[in-house]
Design a protein around this motif. Sequence first.
Motif, mmCIF file in Angstrom:
data_model
loop_
_atom_site.group_PDB
_atom_site.id
_atom_site.type_symbol
_atom_site.label_atom_id
_atom_site.label_comp_id
_atom_site.label_asym_id
_atom_site.label_seq_id
_atom_site.Cartn_x
_atom_site.Cartn_y
_atom_site.Cartn_z
ATOM 1 N N ALA A 95 0.835 -1.198 0.000
ATOM 2 C CA ALA A 95 0.000 0.000 0.000
ATOM 3 C C ALA A 95 0.877 1.257 0.000
ATOM 4 O O ALA A 95 2.070 1.184 0.302
ATOM 5 C CB ALA A 95 -0.905 -0.003 1.231
ATOM 6 N N PRO A 96 0.314 2.406 -0.324
ATOM 7 C CA PRO A 96 1.084 3.657 -0.218
ATOM 8 C C PRO A 96 1.603 3.846 1.200
ATOM 9 O O PRO A 96 0.934 3.498 2.179
ATOM 10 C CB PRO A 96 0.045 4.726 -0.576
ATOM 11 N N THR A 103 -2.992 3.785 8.590
ATOM 12 C CA THR A 103 -3.116 2.801 7.511
ATOM 13 C C THR A 103 -4.474 2.116 7.596
ATOM 14 O O THR A 103 -4.771 1.467 8.595
ATOM 15 C CB THR A 103 -2.004 1.739 7.610
ATOM 16 N N GLU A 107 -6.437 -1.654 3.398
ATOM 17 C CA GLU A 107 -5.155 -1.727 2.693
ATOM 18 C C GLU A 107 -4.327 -2.902 3.203
ATOM 19 O O GLU A 107 -3.676 -3.610 2.434
ATOM 20 C CB GLU A 107 -4.375 -0.415 2.875
ATOM 21 N N ARG A 110 -5.821 -6.076 1.813
ATOM 22 C CA ARG A 110 -5.507 -6.236 0.389
ATOM 23 C C ARG A 110 -4.095 -6.769 0.205
ATOM 24 O O ARG A 110 -3.844 -7.665 -0.609
ATOM 25 C CB ARG A 110 -5.660 -4.895 -0.343
ATOM 26 N N THR A 111 -3.152 -6.227 0.961
ATOM 27 C CA THR A 111 -1.767 -6.675 0.854
ATOM 28 C C THR A 111 -1.623 -8.129 1.292
ATOM 29 O O THR A 111 -0.925 -8.918 0.649
ATOM 30 C CB THR A 111 -0.849 -5.768 1.696
ATOM 31 N N ASP A 171 1.275 -2.631 6.516
ATOM 32 C CA ASP A 171 0.793 -3.716 5.657
ATOM 33 C C ASP A 171 1.940 -4.544 5.098
ATOM 34 O O ASP A 171 1.942 -5.771 5.184
ATOM 35 C CB ASP A 171 -0.065 -3.148 4.519
ATOM 36 N N TYR A 172 2.931 -3.885 4.533
ATOM 37 C CA TYR A 172 4.017 -4.598 3.846
ATOM 38 C C TYR A 172 4.917 -5.349 4.821
ATOM 39 O O TYR A 172 5.177 -6.545 4.665
ATOM 40 C CB TYR A 172 4.838 -3.616 3.004
#
Length: 254
Positions: A95-96, A103, A107, A110-111, A171-172
């Motif tokens: 995500a951005p 966050t 998002e 989704r990740t 997220d990442y």
Amino acid sequence: MTVSGSRIALVTGANKGIGRAIAHRLGELGLCVYLGARDEGRGREAEHEMRAEGLDVRFICLDVTDESCVSLAAKRIEDEAGHLDALVNNAGVGAPAAPPSRTPVAEVRRTYETNVFGVISVTNAMLPLLRRSRSARIVNVSSVLGSITHAASQDDPTGVFPKGVFPTLLDYNTSKAALNAITVTYANELREERILVNAASPGFVATDINGHQGHLTPEQGARIPVWLATLGDDGPTAAFLGEDGSPTGQQLSW
């Protein structure tokens, strides 16, 4: 179009970036490579360009978040090749950048669908084919950002970020931490079957996910994943290796 007499590899998210470089290098090493991609146009284009170089690379429609699509991909590989020697779970999203407290849950979800659940879906679908190989390998493309040890000490051993600085991408980072745990869990299940399962951190590679700010090329980022995908029987399992220019990579902490 059936396959005979070749080692078979599947690379997810392989129409661009690190995945494409991994597929290209495996093809150069003589493997028949299934190039997994969601976008048929980009996948076909990558297949065409690599086949023009004489590589046995075959586009396969593969959206890792769609279980029916994953099942169809496994069926095609079974029909054409009968087995699978190397699975490289490369497909990944992020995500951005935003502080964790800002966050959106959507998002993060989704990740995780791609980076976590997609890996489980593809791995489970391909395991029957991998079990037919005499030397199966599974490589999960992770990131040093998924290391809880390095995050807690705010110490990036790859040198991309100075000591005391460690990105806080909710997220990442957490999806890659989960991927690392998934790697070890599968490695432990499959040890007795001699299926080697490892994680690779390609380094700070210039790709779409970071706005092409990385200082390594996709080809440099592909080096450790390719090495792990082609390990000999004496190779490691449950290892987390990063790109540092050395032949076998840098040992990273989980």
